[in-house]
Design a protein around this motif. Structure first.
Motif, PDB file in Angstrom:
ATOM      1  N   UNK A   1       0.544  -1.032  -0.090  1.00 49.39           N
ATOM      2  CA  UNK A   1       0.089  -0.184   0.203  1.00 49.39           C
ATOM      3  C   UNK A   1       0.732   0.995   0.047  1.00 49.39           C
ATOM      4  N   UNK A   2       1.933   1.159   0.601  1.00 46.47           N
ATOM      5  CA  UNK A   2       3.019   2.196   0.605  1.00 46.47           C
ATOM      6  C   UNK A   2       3.600   2.806  -0.595  1.00 46.47           C
ATOM      7  N   UNK A   3       4.559   1.541  -1.222  1.00 49.17           N
ATOM      8  CA  UNK A   3       4.521   1.928  -2.570  1.00 49.17           C
ATOM      9  C   UNK A   3       3.347   1.893  -3.956  1.00 49.17           C
ATOM     10  N   UNK A   4       2.391   1.478  -4.180  1.00 46.12           N
ATOM     11  CA  UNK A   4       1.387   2.137  -4.596  1.00 46.12           C
ATOM     12  C   UNK A   4       0.348   4.106  -4.348  1.00 46.12           C
ATOM     13  N   UNK A   5       0.640   4.025  -2.886  1.00 46.76           N
ATOM     14  CA  UNK A   5       0.098   5.208  -2.757  1.00 46.76           C
ATOM     15  C   UNK A   5       1.377   6.601  -3.336  1.00 46.76           C
ATOM     16  N   UNK A   6       2.398   5.765  -2.664  1.00 46.88           N
ATOM     17  CA  UNK A   6       3.994   6.844  -2.761  1.00 46.88           C
ATOM     18  C   UNK A   6       3.775   7.617  -4.426  1.00 46.88           C
ATOM     19  N   UNK A   7       3.436   6.785  -5.340  1.00 43.92           N
ATOM     20  CA  UNK A   7       3.666   6.424  -6.679  1.00 43.92           C
ATOM     21  C   UNK A   7       2.375   7.377  -7.417  1.00 43.92           C
ATOM     22  N   UNK A   8       1.108   7.073  -7.245  1.00 41.15           N
ATOM     23  CA  UNK A   8       0.123   7.491  -7.346  1.00 41.15           C
ATOM     24  C   UNK A   8       0.146   8.598  -6.632  1.00 41.15           C
ATOM     25  N   UNK A   9       1.206   9.180  -5.821  1.00 39.61           N
ATOM     26  CA  UNK A   9       0.375  10.625  -5.948  1.00 39.61           C
ATOM     27  C   UNK A   9       2.092  11.180  -6.495  1.00 39.61           C
ATOM     28  N   UNK A  24       2.355  -4.397  -9.946  1.00 42.04           N
ATOM     29  CA  UNK A  24       3.000  -5.523  -9.690  1.00 42.04           C
ATOM     30  C   UNK A  24       2.464  -4.965  -7.437  1.00 42.04           C
ATOM     31  N   UNK A  25       2.635  -4.303  -6.915  1.00 39.02           N
ATOM     32  CA  UNK A  25       1.627  -3.497  -5.669  1.00 39.02           C
ATOM     33  C   UNK A  25       0.719  -4.561  -5.349  1.00 39.02           C
ATOM     34  N   UNK A  26      -0.317  -4.062  -6.535  1.00 39.00           N
ATOM     35  CA  UNK A  26      -1.658  -4.612  -6.620  1.00 39.00           C
ATOM     36  C   UNK A  26      -2.287  -5.807  -6.324  1.00 39.00           C
ATOM     37  N   UNK A  27      -1.028  -6.618  -7.733  1.00 38.77           N
ATOM     38  CA  UNK A  27      -0.873  -7.854  -7.396  1.00 38.77           C
ATOM     39  C   UNK A  27      -0.808  -8.176  -5.808  1.00 38.77           C
ATOM     40  N   UNK A 260      14.827   7.615  -5.676  1.00 36.05           N
ATOM     41  CA  UNK A 260      14.070   8.549  -5.082  1.00 36.05           C
ATOM     42  C   UNK A 260      13.144   8.486  -5.029  1.00 36.05           C
ATOM     43  N   UNK A 261      12.471   7.104  -4.608  1.00 35.47           N
ATOM     44  CA  UNK A 261      11.350   6.971  -3.913  1.00 35.47           C
ATOM     45  C   UNK A 261      11.093   7.432  -2.498  1.00 35.47           C
ATOM     46  N   UNK A 262      12.441   6.918  -1.791  1.00 39.56           N
ATOM     47  CA  UNK A 262      12.732   7.410  -0.443  1.00 39.56           C
ATOM     48  C   UNK A 262      12.619   8.709  -0.178  1.00 39.56           C
ATOM     49  N   UNK A 263      13.052   9.388  -0.895  1.00 37.31           N
ATOM     50  CA  UNK A 263      12.630  11.528  -0.569  1.00 37.31           C
ATOM     51  C   UNK A 263      11.655  11.557  -0.382  1.00 37.31           C
ATOM     52  N   UNK A 264      10.422  10.505  -2.088  1.00 35.02           N
ATOM     53  CA  UNK A 264       8.961  11.345  -2.130  1.00 35.02           C
ATOM     54  C   UNK A 264       8.164  10.572  -1.245  1.00 35.02           C
ATOM     55  N   UNK A 265       8.962   9.784  -0.693  1.00 30.84           N
ATOM     56  CA  UNK A 265       7.773   8.972   0.529  1.00 30.84           C
ATOM     57  C   UNK A 265       8.145   9.925   2.239  1.00 30.84           C
ATOM     58  N   UNK A 266       9.134  10.417   1.811  1.00 28.64           N
ATOM     59  CA  UNK A 266       9.799  11.208   3.022  1.00 28.64           C
ATOM     60  C   UNK A 266       8.469  13.096   2.640  1.00 28.64           C
ATOM     61  N   UNK A 267       8.769  13.104   1.616  1.00 22.18           N
ATOM     62  CA  UNK A 267       7.303  14.261   1.091  1.00 22.18           C
ATOM     63  C   UNK A 267       6.407  14.425   1.393  1.00 22.18           C
TER      64      UNK A 267
END
Length: 276
Positions: A1-9, A24-27, A260-267
């Motif tokens: 869910x963290x991956x899905x929400x982060x990438x969709x945002x 893949x995260x949905x699967x 790149x995903x870590x800074x986006x998740x923190x943001x």
């Protein structure tokens, strides 16, 4: 869910590879949900997970569909990475967003069709023969039909694609080195692809080979359920745990390792805190 929400945002969702990552995260989410459903049925009534029941058809069908979707998504990601590297010099062959969306739809359609075959009648509820010991009321021939081709696909295509990527990167690095150009970028890319492919193979090997071994045991076994209790069913539960662990490993390998995903998740975390 963290991956899905982060990438969709983020705007990265518009990239073809990000669409495959989200799918893949949905699967993996569906695999975890169906595994939890089966676990709750086991807790409330353990006998139906051993001797089979009509109540097990729907959760097992969802479980099969989500696993197949995960396998097809892993294959699609490997193919997309190969096309991105091998055809990077040919603009007309680059993977577009529409191609990724089409791949996602095809993956789910194929997984849905194959996973729902037991609900359409290919089950052994009314048959005393050809009944699966580990996954009743599934039939042994259905499990073989599902397992063998998809195991071949899951291991052969990623092996070819990632090996080809490594070979292409190495050739380009040697070509640039012969021309006296810097090769640091290609060297780091080659190392990253090699590590990722090794992680993929180890995770797939650990997660799915025991399940495949259980299907082979089902096909060759001639003993009844009571004679195999409880050892074989403990093995079945362990294979389900390994598949669930694969759902945790996929986001780590494909997305959470991305720089790149870590800074986006923190943001996103800071943004939600400010809103609160």
């Amino acid at each position: 869910c963290t991956v899905i929400f982060t990438r969709m945002a983020t705007k990265d969702l518009h990239k073809p590879i990000s669409i495959l990552f989200c799918n893949l995260a949905f699967s993996d989410l569906f695999t975890s949900f169906s595994g939890f459903w089966i676990s709750m049925l086991f807790i409330t009534d353990p006998d139906i997970t051993i001797f089979g029941s009509k109540d097990m058809l729907a959760p097992y069908a969802l479980y099969t569909m989500s696993i197949l979707s995960t396998i097809y998504n892993l294959v699609s990601i490997g193919i997309e990475r190969y096309l991105a590297v091998a055809e990077s010099m040919r603009t007309r062959h680059r993977v577009a967003r529409n191609h990724s969306i089409a791949a996602v739809l095809i993956n789910w359609a194929l997984a849905f069709f194959l996973g729902c075959l037991p609900l359409m009648g290919w089950n052994c509820l009314d048959m005393k023969k050809n009944l699966s010991v580990l996954y009743s009321p599934f039939c042994v021939d259905y499990l073989i039909f599902i397992a063998i081709p998809n195991v071949v696909v899951a291991f052969t295509i990623p092996l070819f694609t990632y090996l080809r990527i490594i070979i292409i990167l190495r050739k380009r690095k040697l070509r640039m080195k012969a021309c006296g150009q810097a090769t640091g970028t290609y060297k780091s890319a080659e190392i990253q692809v090699a590590r990722t492919s090794i992680f993929i193979w180890l995770l797939a090997l650990i997660s799915y080979v025991p399940f495949f071994a259980g299907v082979i045991f089902d096909a060759t076994n001639h003993q009844c359920h009571a004679d195999l209790y409880p050892g074989v069913y403990i093995f079945r539960n362990c294979t389900a745990m390994l598949i669930t662990m694969n759902c945790l490993g996929n986001p780590i390998i494909y997305t959470l390792k991305a720089k790149t995903l870590g800074p986006k998740l923190k943001a996103l975390k800071c943004l939600s805190t400010n809103r609160a």
